[in-house]
Design a protein around this motif. Structure first.
Motif, short mmCIF file in Angstrom:
data_model
loop_
_atom_site.label_atom_id
_atom_site.label_comp_id
_atom_site.label_asym_id
_atom_site.label_seq_id
_atom_site.Cartn_x
_atom_site.Cartn_y
_atom_site.Cartn_z
N THR A 1 0.84 -1.19 0.00
CA THR A 1 0.00 0.00 0.00
C THR A 1 0.88 1.24 0.00
O THR A 1 1.83 1.32 0.79
CB THR A 1 -0.91 0.02 1.24
OG1 THR A 1 -1.70 -1.17 1.27
CG2 THR A 1 -1.83 1.23 1.24
N GLY A 2 0.57 2.20 -0.85
CA GLY A 2 1.33 3.45 -0.87
C GLY A 2 2.55 3.37 -1.76
O GLY A 2 2.66 2.51 -2.64
N SER A 3 3.50 4.27 -1.52
CA SER A 3 4.72 4.35 -2.32
C SER A 3 5.63 3.16 -2.03
O SER A 3 5.44 2.42 -1.05
CB SER A 3 5.46 5.64 -2.01
OG SER A 3 5.96 5.60 -0.67
N ASP A 4 6.65 2.99 -2.87
CA ASP A 4 7.63 1.92 -2.63
C ASP A 4 8.30 2.10 -1.27
O ASP A 4 8.57 1.12 -0.57
CB ASP A 4 8.68 1.91 -3.73
CG ASP A 4 8.15 1.38 -5.06
OD1 ASP A 4 7.07 0.75 -5.06
OD2 ASP A 4 8.81 1.60 -6.09
N THR A 5 8.55 3.35 -0.90
CA THR A 5 9.17 3.61 0.41
C THR A 5 8.26 3.16 1.54
O THR A 5 8.71 2.48 2.49
CB THR A 5 9.49 5.11 0.57
OG1 THR A 5 10.50 5.46 -0.38
CG2 THR A 5 9.99 5.42 1.97
N VAL A 6 6.99 3.50 1.47
CA VAL A 6 6.05 3.11 2.52
C VAL A 6 5.91 1.58 2.58
O VAL A 6 5.85 1.00 3.67
CB VAL A 6 4.68 3.77 2.29
CG1 VAL A 6 3.62 3.20 3.23
CG2 VAL A 6 4.78 5.28 2.48
#
Length: 371
Positions: free
Chosen positions: A204-209
């Protein structure tokens, strides 16, 4: 505790370790072989194509020779000419030089190629770097604090980081680096098999998240199980205390059958009932599945992570994807005993693991690490 999560006792007095420990595999597992290119389109090259230990690894015009053919293995190694990319003298300092050396399985020979195209040595938490940002032929490679600059960006034939065929943002090599002494019960395949039960987890969310959430889950698991060593709660005297006979379904597996098991130490009959109902598994009748089936064990951990607030105000999943921060995952798992100054050493243990794991995954830990 009423929230149903007993902590594994890893004090010095508790010496029992359930099961055998597994170690990082020594044999190379090929992901792909080819050139690794970087600054000015030049390639990672073994000087003079020498196979001698200590041979310099440098930047050089790409020429397709064997000195530039690198095997990026799922075991975490990067190999050429039968030897490994190695940090000199096992150093973790900025400027430590890279050379070729016999593959010995050391932490200074472990690398993670991230989705951001960094090549990271997890032991040092530093990036493969072209010295002085110099693109001249023969410029030595080194490790340096990761900056995101062009002299630390690489195009590799295959990644040791990024996503795996399972879709999980943690590769098996990274998992092994996180848990080098894990119990053989806690398999990577068991974890990836469990992911289908909660597809939003680390997705869920960006690759970082996504990577931050995976690191946060595994950091808490690391704390709960002593580094994925303990399968079951170590204090057997507690076992008979986890049966709440006021529940209409009682304790069909027996008074002492609902002790802590698995990566977040599921306990109490009502938690086995709730987790089993959610997962479509009869855990109330057969709680031993959590200590005998790795995928089931991982699913119970993911059930709690994705659906339960515990003593907190949000699920750990929501804490990570909505920006509340790692500290709120601690609160939701064991906040009544650890947060608000109750046990800062335990909180610090979790935070230290989270910082280490985000480093392995090549992302920043974000804010609000403490509860």
């Amino acid at each position: 505790m009423r929230n149903g999560w007993r902590r594994a006792a890893y004090a010095a007095a508790c010496s029992l370790v359930v099961g055998l420990l597994s170690v990082l595999p020594a044999s190379p597992a090929a992901a792909a072989t080819g050139q690794i290119s970087g600054l000015a389109g030049k390639c990672v090259d073994v000087a003079g194509a020498s196979t001698a230990n200590g041979t310099a690894v440098q930047l050089y015009d790409c020429n397709g020779t064997a000195a530039q053919q690198w095997n990026v293995g799922s075991d975490g190694t990067i190999r050429a000419l039968g030897k490994c990319l190695d940090v000199s003298n096992n150093s973790t300092a900025d400027g430590a030089q890279i050379h070729l050396w016999d593959c010995v399985g050391g932490a200074n020979q472990q690398w993670v190629v991230t989705a951001a195209r960094d090549i990271v040595n997890p032991q040092a938490n530093k990036c493969l770097d072209v010295s002085g940002n110099n693109s001249a032929n023969g410029t030595r490679l080194q490790i340096w604090t990761c900056t995101g600059a062009a002299n630390q960006k690489w195009t590799a034939p295959a990644t040791g980081g990024g996503t795996t065929p399972s879709g999980f943002v943690v590769t098996e090599a990274q998992f092994n680096q996180m848990f080098p002494s894990r119990n053989s019960f806690y398999t990577y395949s068991g974890l990836t098999a469990a992911l289908s039960a909660y597809p939003a987890f680390a997705n869920t969310g960006s690759d970082t998240v996504k990577k931050q959430e995976a690191a946060a889950f595994l950091a808490n698991v690391n704390h709960e199980t002593g580094g994925l060593v303990y399968i079951v709660e170590q204090n057997t005297a507690n076992y008979p205390t986890y049966c709440d006979w006021s529940q209409s379904y009682g304790c069909p597996a027996g008074q002492a059958a609902y002790y802590g098991r698995g990566p977040i130490q599921l306990s109490w009959n009502f938690n086995y009932k709730a987790a089993g109902d959610a997962l479509g598994i009869d855990l109330l009748g057969n709680p031993w599945l959590v200590q005998n089936d790795a995928a089931v064990a991982w699913k119970t951990g993911l059930w709690y992570w994705n659906t339960q607030n515990g003593p907190g105000t949000m699920t750990p999943h929501n804490a990570m994807v909505n920006g509340a921060g790692f500290g709120q995952t601690i609160r939701s798992i064991n906040g009544s005993l650890e947060c608000d100054g109750r046990n800062p050493a335990q909180v610090q243990s979790r935070v230290d693991a989270y910082n280490r794991f985000t480093g392995i995954l090549g992302v920043t830990p974000g804010a609000n690490l403490y509860c």
